[in-house]
Motif scaffolding. Sequence first.
Motif, PDB file in Angstrom:
ATOM      1  N   LYS A   1       0.835  -1.204   0.000  1.00 35.36           N
ATOM      2  CA  LYS A   1       0.000   0.000   0.000  1.00 35.36           C
ATOM      3  C   LYS A   1       0.872   1.257   0.000  1.00 35.36           C
ATOM      4  O   LYS A   1       0.605   2.215  -0.739  1.00 35.36           O
ATOM      5  N   TYR A   2       1.904   1.231   0.810  1.00 33.60           N
ATOM      6  CA  TYR A   2       2.794   2.397   0.874  1.00 33.60           C
ATOM      7  C   TYR A   2       3.492   2.612  -0.471  1.00 33.60           C
ATOM      8  O   TYR A   2       3.521   3.732  -1.004  1.00 33.60           O
ATOM      9  N   LEU A   3       4.056   1.538  -1.028  1.00 31.44           N
ATOM     10  CA  LEU A   3       4.813   1.693  -2.272  1.00 31.44           C
ATOM     11  C   LEU A   3       3.918   1.944  -3.471  1.00 31.44           C
ATOM     12  O   LEU A   3       4.363   2.521  -4.469  1.00 31.44           O
ATOM     13  N   ASP A   4       2.655   1.521  -3.419  1.00 30.13           N
ATOM     14  CA  ASP A   4       1.718   1.893  -4.492  1.00 30.13           C
ATOM     15  C   ASP A   4       1.551   3.415  -4.543  1.00 30.13           C
ATOM     16  O   ASP A   4       1.459   4.010  -5.625  1.00 30.13           O
ATOM     17  N   ALA A   5       1.497   4.035  -3.369  1.00 32.55           N
ATOM     18  CA  ALA A   5       1.400   5.497  -3.324  1.00 32.55           C
ATOM     19  C   ALA A   5       2.673   6.137  -3.871  1.00 32.55           C
ATOM     20  O   ALA A   5       2.623   7.148  -4.586  1.00 32.55           O
ATOM     21  N   VAL A   6       3.818   5.550  -3.554  1.00 30.84           N
ATOM     22  CA  VAL A   6       5.089   6.053  -4.104  1.00 30.84           C
ATOM     23  C   VAL A   6       5.092   5.900  -5.625  1.00 30.84           C
ATOM     24  O   VAL A   6       5.531   6.804  -6.349  1.00 30.84           O
ATOM     25  N   ARG A   7       4.596   4.770  -6.102  1.00 25.33           N
ATOM     26  CA  ARG A   7       4.551   4.526  -7.548  1.00 25.33           C
ATOM     27  C   ARG A   7       3.726   5.594  -8.271  1.00 25.33           C
ATOM     28  O   ARG A   7       4.106   6.094  -9.326  1.00 25.33           O
ATOM     29  N   ARG A   8       2.572   5.953  -7.697  1.00 23.71           N
ATOM     30  CA  ARG A   8       1.710   6.968  -8.332  1.00 23.71           C
ATOM     31  C   ARG A   8       2.426   8.308  -8.423  1.00 23.71           C
ATOM     32  O   ARG A   8       2.358   8.994  -9.456  1.00 23.71           O
ATOM     33  N   VAL A   9       3.102   8.679  -7.366  1.00 14.82           N
ATOM     34  CA  VAL A   9       3.846   9.938  -7.393  1.00 14.82           C
ATOM     35  C   VAL A   9       4.986   9.859  -8.399  1.00 14.82           C
ATOM     36  O   VAL A   9       5.250  10.817  -9.140  1.00 14.82           O
ATOM     37  N   ALA A  10       5.662   8.714  -8.443  1.00  9.28           N
ATOM     38  CA  ALA A  10       6.787   8.556  -9.368  1.00  9.28           C
ATOM     39  C   ALA A  10       6.337   8.688 -10.821  1.00  9.28           C
ATOM     40  O   ALA A  10       7.028   9.299 -11.648  1.00  9.28           O
ATOM     41  N   ARG A  11       5.176   8.126 -11.147  1.00  9.40           N
ATOM     42  CA  ARG A  11       4.678   8.228 -12.526  1.00  9.40           C
ATOM     43  C   ARG A  11       4.377   9.670 -12.900  1.00  9.40           C
ATOM     44  O   ARG A  11       4.669  10.110 -14.012  1.00  9.40           O
ATOM     45  N   LYS A  12       3.782  10.400 -11.985  1.00  3.98           N
ATOM     46  CA  LYS A  12       3.524  11.817 -12.255  1.00  3.98           C
ATOM     47  C   LYS A  12       4.838  12.577 -12.414  1.00  3.98           C
ATOM     48  O   LYS A  12       4.977  13.436 -13.295  1.00  3.98           O
TER      49      LYS A  12
ATOM     50  N   THR B   1      12.164  19.180 -23.878  1.00  2.00           N
ATOM     51  CA  THR B   1      12.766  18.826 -25.163  1.00  2.00           C
ATOM     52  C   THR B   1      14.100  18.107 -24.974  1.00  2.00           C
ATOM     53  O   THR B   1      14.494  17.281 -25.797  1.00  2.00           O
ATOM     54  N   GLU B   2      14.807  18.391 -23.854  1.00  2.00           N
ATOM     55  CA  GLU B   2      16.091  17.731 -23.608  1.00  2.00           C
ATOM     56  C   GLU B   2      15.913  16.368 -22.957  1.00  2.00           C
ATOM     57  O   GLU B   2      16.873  15.606 -22.833  1.00  2.00           O
ATOM     58  N   ARG B   3      14.668  16.045 -22.524  1.00  2.00           N
ATOM     59  CA  ARG B   3      14.370  14.813 -21.805  1.00  2.00           C
ATOM     60  C   ARG B   3      15.333  14.623 -20.633  1.00  2.00           C
ATOM     61  O   ARG B   3      15.819  13.531 -20.355  1.00  2.00           O
ATOM     62  N   ARG B   4      15.601  15.697 -19.927  1.00  2.00           N
ATOM     63  CA  ARG B   4      16.533  15.655 -18.815  1.00  2.00           C
ATOM     64  C   ARG B   4      15.880  14.945 -17.624  1.00  2.00           C
ATOM     65  O   ARG B   4      14.654  14.807 -17.567  1.00  2.00           O
ATOM     66  N   PRO B   5      16.683  14.484 -16.645  1.00  2.00           N
ATOM     67  CA  PRO B   5      16.105  13.809 -15.471  1.00  2.00           C
ATOM     68  C   PRO B   5      15.112  14.713 -14.748  1.00  2.00           C
ATOM     69  O   PRO B   5      15.237  15.942 -14.743  1.00  2.00           O
ATOM     70  N   SER B   6      14.148  14.091 -14.120  1.00  2.00           N
ATOM     71  CA  SER B   6      13.124  14.843 -13.409  1.00  2.00           C
ATOM     72  C   SER B   6      13.707  15.565 -12.205  1.00  2.00           C
ATOM     73  O   SER B   6      14.594  15.053 -11.518  1.00  2.00           O
ATOM     74  N   ASP B   7      13.186  16.752 -11.954  1.00  2.00           N
ATOM     75  CA  ASP B   7      13.585  17.483 -10.755  1.00  2.00           C
ATOM     76  C   ASP B   7      13.117  16.771  -9.490  1.00  2.00           C
ATOM     77  O   ASP B   7      13.572  17.093  -8.391  1.00  2.00           O
ATOM     78  N   PHE B   8      12.225  15.805  -9.646  1.00  2.00           N
ATOM     79  CA  PHE B   8      11.672  15.101  -8.490  1.00  2.00           C
ATOM     80  C   PHE B   8      12.272  13.716  -8.289  1.00  2.00           C
ATOM     81  O   PHE B   8      11.813  12.966  -7.429  1.00  2.00           O
ATOM     82  N   ASP B   9      13.300  13.354  -9.053  1.00  2.00           N
ATOM     83  CA  ASP B   9      13.902  12.026  -8.905  1.00  2.00           C
ATOM     84  C   ASP B   9      14.401  11.800  -7.477  1.00  2.00           C
ATOM     85  O   ASP B   9      14.156  10.754  -6.872  1.00  2.00           O
ATOM     86  N   SER B  10      15.113  12.778  -6.947  1.00  2.00           N
ATOM     87  CA  SER B  10      15.654  12.627  -5.588  1.00  2.00           C
ATOM     88  C   SER B  10      14.530  12.551  -4.566  1.00  2.00           C
ATOM     89  O   SER B  10      14.592  11.758  -3.613  1.00  2.00           O
ATOM     90  N   ALA B  11      13.505  13.366  -4.745  1.00  2.00           N
ATOM     91  CA  ALA B  11      12.388  13.370  -3.799  1.00  2.00           C
ATOM     92  C   ALA B  11      11.681  12.024  -3.782  1.00  2.00           C
ATOM     93  O   ALA B  11      11.326  11.500  -2.715  1.00  2.00           O
ATOM     94  N   VAL B  12      11.477  11.438  -4.950  1.00  2.00           N
ATOM     95  CA  VAL B  12      10.805  10.134  -5.019  1.00  2.00           C
ATOM     96  C   VAL B  12      11.659   9.060  -4.363  1.00  2.00           C
ATOM     97  O   VAL B  12      11.142   8.186  -3.649  1.00  2.00           O
ATOM     98  N   LEU B  13      12.966   9.101  -4.573  1.00  2.00           N
ATOM     99  CA  LEU B  13      13.843   8.111  -3.942  1.00  2.00           C
ATOM    100  C   LEU B  13      13.832   8.260  -2.418  1.00  2.00           C
ATOM    101  O   LEU B  13      13.923   7.261  -1.694  1.00  2.00           O
ATOM    102  N   ARG B  14      13.710   9.475  -1.942  1.00  2.00           N
ATOM    103  CA  ARG B  14      13.623   9.657  -0.483  1.00  2.00           C
ATOM    104  C   ARG B  14      12.357   8.998   0.069  1.00  2.00           C
ATOM    105  O   ARG B  14      12.335   8.531   1.210  1.00  2.00           O
ATOM    106  N   LEU B  15      11.301   8.947  -0.731  1.00  2.06           N
ATOM    107  CA  LEU B  15      10.069   8.293  -0.288  1.00  2.06           C
ATOM    108  C   LEU B  15      10.258   6.786  -0.143  1.00  2.06           C
ATOM    109  O   LEU B  15       9.551   6.141   0.630  1.00  2.06           O
TER     110      LEU B  15
END
Length: 693
Positions: A484-495, A504-518
């Motif tokens: 249940k917890y990781l399903d919520a993390v998955r939803r945020v990660a997809r967004k 256009t540069e397809r650069r890494p998401s600004d939220f990559d670090s935040a999602v990993l902290r979750l």
Amino acid sequence: MIRKATLLSVLIAALLTPSVVTTASTAAAAPVTAQQAKLTIESITPDVPRRLTDEIKVSGKVTNAGTTPMGPLVIRLWPSKQPFTDRAGMEAYLAGGPVVEYAMLSSTITIPSVAAGASAPFDLVTTPAALALSRFGVYPLSVEVLNNWQQVAKVRTSLTYAPPTVPPAPKVKLAFALPIIDQPHRSDDSIFIDETLRTSLLGNGRLADLLRIAKSQPKNVTWFVDPALLDDVKAMTWPYTVHPKSGEKTSRPADASAGQWLDSLRTALAGQKVVATPYADPDVTALAHQGLDQATAKAVSIGGSKARSLLKQDVSTTIAWPVSGKVDDDALDLLTVSGVSTVLLNADSLPPNPPVTFTPDAAATIDSVSGPVTALLADPGLSRTLELEQGVAGSTTLQKQRFVAETALIAGEPGAPPSRSLVVAPARRWNPNPTHVSNLLKTAAGLPWLTGVPLDSIKPGKAATPRSGLVYTDDDRKAELGKKYLDAVRRVARKAELTSSITTERRPSDFDSAVLRLASSAWRTKTGTGSREIKQVDQAVEADLGLVTITGGASLAGDEGQIPISVKNERDQRISLTVEVTSDDRGVLEIVGDGKPQRLVIGAKQSGTIQVTMRSKASGDSTVTVRLGTLDGKTYDSPQKLTIRTTGYTGIALVIIGAALSVMLAAVVMRILRRRSQRRLAKTAKVRENERV
């Protein structure tokens, strides 16, 4: 036999105990209880006596925890003639088991009285010869306090005697793995969830103590550093915002102590072996079991990059230390495909098969989807000696004696191969006593049966002990972050992925670090805190998605025409996306063409427009659905409906209009004919008037 030996020892102790003059006060003193008398062993020197004549000093104190004076007290040293035969025997003795044979008492002391709340120091001095130690080994040793010949306090420990041997015994290789790992302290990159990080960096805080250990520059230590911790500390060197569980957001100025801690750690670790954990120390086994496979590789990559940048030195990412030293085959495969070639595990994760009577080598080989992997197995007993026992007075001395004894027993185990290695690794979020750890590391460096080595130098030997497969129990599985917890993390990660996939540069998401902290393993026992972080990160992602909006809505004049659909980009990056428009009522409004999504590129802080050809089948208001998508076919944010007002003319409308035009035309014709008739009448009247004249 034991009872006779004990009785004889008591009689000898009585003879050796100095006489105490009985006075009115002592005769009337109340009996001392175990709750009142507290015994602490403060030091035993030397760590390892080498000769029969070496002076052994056991120093400590007796504390009166009661409200009345206590005494007289007799303090005596009880050794044993027989050394332990193995580590299990010593474990049983320290847990309160019996002693095979006591040696003759060699040292006692009497303390007449100890005032309430006061302490009385003591020194017990002896030698290996007086203790009847005859050969290399680890011997039981206890100190006890008696009042009226009743034991009121006792501490058990051990004494290691190591006379020179010819030839010298083979040395055991020893490596230390020490973690600098904490829980994440930010939700998204700009918001701290609490202020505990600053407290931990100051004074006697946990991270301040870890820095003190690192500053002592211990040899043969490999440091496992979580880059997310360094990242959090770095964020505090600028003004930041704190949003605690209860309370409003509060702005904080840049914290000088954070910069000082980071600079000091960078200096302390310079030249030492450093391994970067995957960013935020994720729960890799849980990620594997819940299908979040990409997160592990991303954590390894980001972790290495962040650590190198913040520590300003090269770090390794090829050694992984899974949470609790446990891993199963699925998680191992995730790690190896992410570039990991060595895993640090607890020894019970890969037990010998068949069992052996000695401590096996710390290195083993296990198979993975990427090929053979080296497993380094931390010894649980030795690892516990780095941490002080809570509530045990004198734990520093007792743990050091335990470490010396454990390693000596390992070195002397019969049947063991001549070359072995040991790994010591405490709990990843340990709260160390820097004085104890530093002293223990120095003691280890001076023990004649050990030789310190770096962790990455330990490799499986050709005659490695056979091991069973990886042990990962149901209890280990239950300890993971839940579905249940990781399903919520998955939803945020997809967004969060959408915010980067439209650039256009397809650069890494600004939220990559935040999602990993979750996904941090720290939330295993703090899912409430982790869930609160999920909500905060989700809000930040939604706000970022909302920077790209659809504008439009117009009137369609006639039965067919082009309607502009505009998209506004308030982000700081140039974006590339697709726009798809569909009619919600095709009986009223039809989209002309193949209906495929149209690509739209929009500059930063600009708007872009596409033209959509529509055909009206009836007049009135109708709605269309506009969908934004990424170039790889994913939906960006929620679809939006726009209202289109149609004013086109249908067949019935044309008949009505035609009839109206006919009426108008008839009226015009009648008006023209009437005017002509009036002109003729006027002309005839004029002619007649002229004729009369």
